[in-house]
Write an enzyme that holds these catalytic residues in place. Structure first.
Site, short mmCIF file in Angstrom:
data_model
loop_
_atom_site.label_atom_id
_atom_site.label_comp_id
_atom_site.label_asym_id
_atom_site.label_seq_id
_atom_site.Cartn_x
_atom_site.Cartn_y
_atom_site.Cartn_z
CG ASN A 129 -32.82 -10.99 53.24
OD1 ASN A 129 -33.50 -11.01 54.28
ND2 ASN A 129 -31.59 -10.49 53.20
CD1 TRP A 130 -39.46 -11.01 51.95
CD2 TRP A 130 -40.91 -11.49 53.58
NE1 TRP A 130 -40.46 -11.76 51.38
CE2 TRP A 130 -41.39 -12.07 52.37
CE3 TRP A 130 -41.67 -11.68 54.73
CZ2 TRP A 130 -42.56 -12.79 52.29
CZ3 TRP A 130 -42.85 -12.41 54.65
CH2 TRP A 130 -43.29 -12.96 53.43
CE LYS A 131 -31.82 -6.80 52.53
NZ LYS A 131 -30.91 -5.83 52.02
CG HIS A 166 -27.46 -10.39 54.48
ND1 HIS A 166 -27.23 -9.05 54.55
CD2 HIS A 166 -28.17 -10.61 53.34
CE1 HIS A 166 -27.78 -8.47 53.49
NE2 HIS A 166 -28.36 -9.41 52.74
CD GLU A 194 -28.55 -5.61 54.85
OE1 GLU A 194 -29.47 -6.27 55.37
OE2 GLU A 194 -28.62 -5.15 53.69
CD GLU A 245 -26.99 -11.13 49.14
OE1 GLU A 245 -28.06 -11.06 48.55
OE2 GLU A 245 -26.83 -10.80 50.34
N GLY A 302 -29.06 -3.18 47.60
CA GLY A 302 -29.97 -2.08 47.90
C GLY A 302 -29.53 -0.74 47.32
CB SER A 337 -29.51 -3.90 42.65
OG SER A 337 -29.23 -3.06 43.74
N GLY A 393 -33.54 -8.90 47.75
CA GLY A 393 -33.95 -8.06 48.87
C GLY A 393 -35.17 -7.25 48.50
N GLY A 394 -34.94 -6.00 48.11
CA GLY A 394 -36.02 -5.05 47.83
C GLY A 394 -37.12 -5.60 46.94
#
Ligand code: PEP
Length: 671
Positions: A429-431, A516, A518, A587, A593, A633, A654-655
């Site tokens: 997930n590149w966000k 998600h 966010e 999640e 993150g 993470s 993510g990251g």
């Protein structure tokens, strides 16, 4: 050097608790008797009733404590418990050493008999070692992986509980006491017969109006005199030192207070001894066994005695209830308890030598009475090979250590077979982190890294809207699937800035992340909106990756499962057929993150919960086939452990998805 000292302390403390728990478990009746001595001495006689339960509890507790310390698991908790235990026992053993209320503390049952002072110093050493371990906890070695240890712990505790059971229901699996088959009771008891006979004195203690008095056997008060029986006391004959290092003085008296030890033990034929440390508490269930053996002994001309504590009231009650015609002999209660752990039990002698001993249910009476003793195995010494039994106990305790790996292998085979139906997936997930050019470069880099490699999972990248079409193109011919990070809840129209599901699908993308955290947090997405989005995505042939997860506060206040169940409700509006097309991603928001990862156990717990919830809502087959990804993470370093959990089918990353170098190890975690 410091580390070595710590490891030695760990082995010493763990090993000592293991040994003391084990020997107590082997002889739970002996442990209960010792505990009774203690509670009576400290005026807690009411606890004597519970002594058997306490003996089991103490044996299992000490053994468990030993296991945790020995294997370096849950160090803080179990070292603290060990310390507390030693803080209670060390002053207690100092008291025992100073005032000698019991002659040995019973730490190691009858297996290793220590004097009270030796016990005290042993405890001081243990106390110092535990304090050292607490201060240097980080160097305490953890020998086994957590799951391996958990398996071993239950297996070893099962063995120890089984020993407790055998010792309580039958006789101890290993007899640490001197009265064993093959031992000459004559020699053990008489040693120097002349001396023994002269010096042994048997007293019976009675109480009336708070006054205690000792009576010789020939001057026992009448039943209606108001004197209540309390105990007996024997002034010992010199006796013999035996294998347990104690002096044993079996002195037998008859009803006329005559010492008949020599007479009874000099019998060169077979002698049946029905042993009961206390007839008041003797088990009366198997009277037929006693009667049949008595009849047989009379018929065959063998001697038959009941050896018990001199409590005339109990003896007459027993005789009345059972019709006993055999002769009663009296001995010190503790000595009878040393001779046999059951109440009652049998010992057979021949020429003064112990042939065997058994509780009543352990004797095959029809077999024994079917032939002359001299012509059958009951008439021979039935030796118990203690070394062999020690070997077996260690074999039972050690073998589960080696069973774990093959069992785990089989379990994994079965688990993977079950897992086969559902897909393993690693999705990025590149966000809002990549420009068009950066996104395309990242996709191309990933394609190149995967080229020619055996990939054991589906690989997906979910990109910002502006790059979806270009990334689809960039990864053409590779295993990589592409998705968007969201889609509109509407199908088309005046929704400036929105991107509809059919637009996403028109790029060639196959996936879309929905719900998600966010988006829930910053765009107020709730179940009502998400139901619409789900329907839009499914109607346009997109596979939703639907996210659920709790915030930190909900994890801490324990409501996380309700929260997740509530989020799943949006999915539960779907038909079973549509639901089967969805990928779920758990999640935990507190792990996204932040660098904090849910432990594999925490994640597995929630994944299993989600799967069970799906099974309840739809059916087990759909639940088994639903891929549930973990996100939060997740990195190359923790992915293998997370993915090894039975209900974790991959990750939403993510990251770590923003660089080929950090994304690849996660994909490769699926071996
Ligand atoms: C995510 O946002 O989906 C996510 C899992 O992020 P990260 O891996 O960076 O915690």
């Amino acid at each position: 050097m410091k580390k070595l000292v710590t490891v030695l302390c760990q082995l010493l403390v763990g090993g000592t608790f293991l040994l003391s728990g084990l020997v107590k478990a082997i002889d739970p009746v002996g442990t209960a008797l010792k505990l009774t001595e203690y509670v009576q001495h400290f005026g807690l006689g009411f606890l004597a009733e519970l002594s058997t339960a306490l003996a089991w509890g103490l044996a299992l507790f000490e053994f468990a404590l030993g296991l945790f310390i020995f294997f370096g698991q849950h160090r803080r908790l179990f070292l603290t418990l060990g310390l507390l235990l030693m803080l209670v026992f060390t002053p207690l053993t100092l008291y025992l050493a100073l005032y000698n209320p019991v002659d040995d503390c019973g730490c190691f049952g009858d297996a290793i008999v220590l004097t009270n002072w030796q016990t005290f110093w042993k405890n001081i050493v243990l106390l110092i070692a535990i304090v050292w371990l607490i201060f240097d906890r980080k160097n305490v070695a953890g020998w086994l992986a957590k799951d391996w240890y958990a398996f071993y712990f239950y297996a070893a505790m099962f063995v120890v509980a089984a020993l407790c059971f055998v010792g309580s229901q039958h006789l101890p699996f290993i007899d640490f006491r001197p009265y064993r088959p093959g031992v000459s009771l004559r020699q053990l008891a008489l040693g120097e017969p002349a001396q023994g006979e002269q010096s042994a004195q048997y007293f019976v203690i009675y109480e009336k109006d708070g006054i205690r008095q000792e009576f010789l056997l020939d001057s026992i008060p009448d039943e209606d005199s108001g004197w209540e029986f309390v105990d007996t006391r024997i002034v010992e004959a010199p006796g013999n030192r035996s294998s347990d290092g104690k002096t044993h003085s079996l002195v037998l008296f008859d009803a006329a207070d005559q010492n008949v030890t020599t007479e009874v033990l000099s019998d060169t034929g077979y002698v049946f001894l029905l042993l009961s440390p206390d007839l008041r508490t003797a088990d009366e269930h198997d009277m037929d066994c006693i009667d049949n053996l008595y009849e047989y002994a009379m018929q065959e001309g063998h001697a038959f005695y009941c050896v018990t504590l001199n409590d005339p009231q109990a003896v007459s009650r027993w005789s009345y209830r059972t019709g006993a015609e055999y002769r009663f002999l009296y001995a010190d209660q503790q000595e009878i308890e040393t001779m046999i752990r059951s109440n009652p039990g049998f010992m057979l002698l021949h020429d003064g030598v112990i042939l065997w001993k058994s509780n009543l249910s352990g004797i095959d009476v029809p077999a024994l009475t079917s032939a002359k003793l001299s012509e059958q195995s009951y008439g021979q010494i039935r030796p118990i090979n203690r070394k062999k039994r020690v070997f077996w106990i260690f074999a039972w305790l050690i073998s589960p250590l080696f069973l774990y790996l093959p069992l785990q292998f089989i379990y994994k085979l079965i688990k993977n077979k079950n897992k086969k139906m559902r897909k393993k997936i690693v999705a990025g997930n590149w966000k809002m982190n990549t420009t068009l050019q950066e996104g395309v470069a990242l996709a191309e880099g990933l394609k190149a890294a995967l080229a020619g490699k055996k990939v054991n999972c589906d690989v997906v990248v979910c990109t910002p809207f502006i790059s979806v079409a270009s990334v689809v193109k960039a990864v053409e011919g590779s295993v990589i699937g592409v998705g968007a990070e969201d889609c509109s809840e509407h199908d088309k129209g005046a929704y400036t800035g929105e991107v509809a599901a059919n637009m996403v699908a028109s790029t060639g993308a196959k996936y879309v992340i929905l719900g998600h955290s966010e988006r829930r947090q910053y765009h107020g997405e709730n179940n009502a909106i998400l139901v619409n989005k789900l329907n839009q995505a499914l109607a346009n042939g997109l596979t939703p990756i639907f996210c659920v997860g709790e915030v930190k506060e909900e994890r801490e206040n324990g409501t996380f499962k309700q929260v997740i169940e509530g989020q799943m409700e949006a999915l539960y509006t779907l038909s079973a057929e549509d639901f089967a097309k969805v990928i779920v991603a758990y999640e935990p928001v507190w792990a996204i993150g932040t660098g904090l990862t849910a432990t594999s156990d925490q994640a597995q717990e929630v994944h299993a919960f989600i799967r069970a919830s799906i099974a309840k809502k739809y059916n087990a087959e759909i639940a088994d086939n639903t891929s549930i990804l973990y996100g939060g993470s997740c990195k190359g370093s923790n992915a293998p452990e997370l993915f090894a959990q039975p209900d974790i089918d991959g990750g939403l990353i993510g990251g770590a998805a923003l660089k080929v170098d950090t994304f690849m190890p996660i994909i490769e975690a699926w071996k």
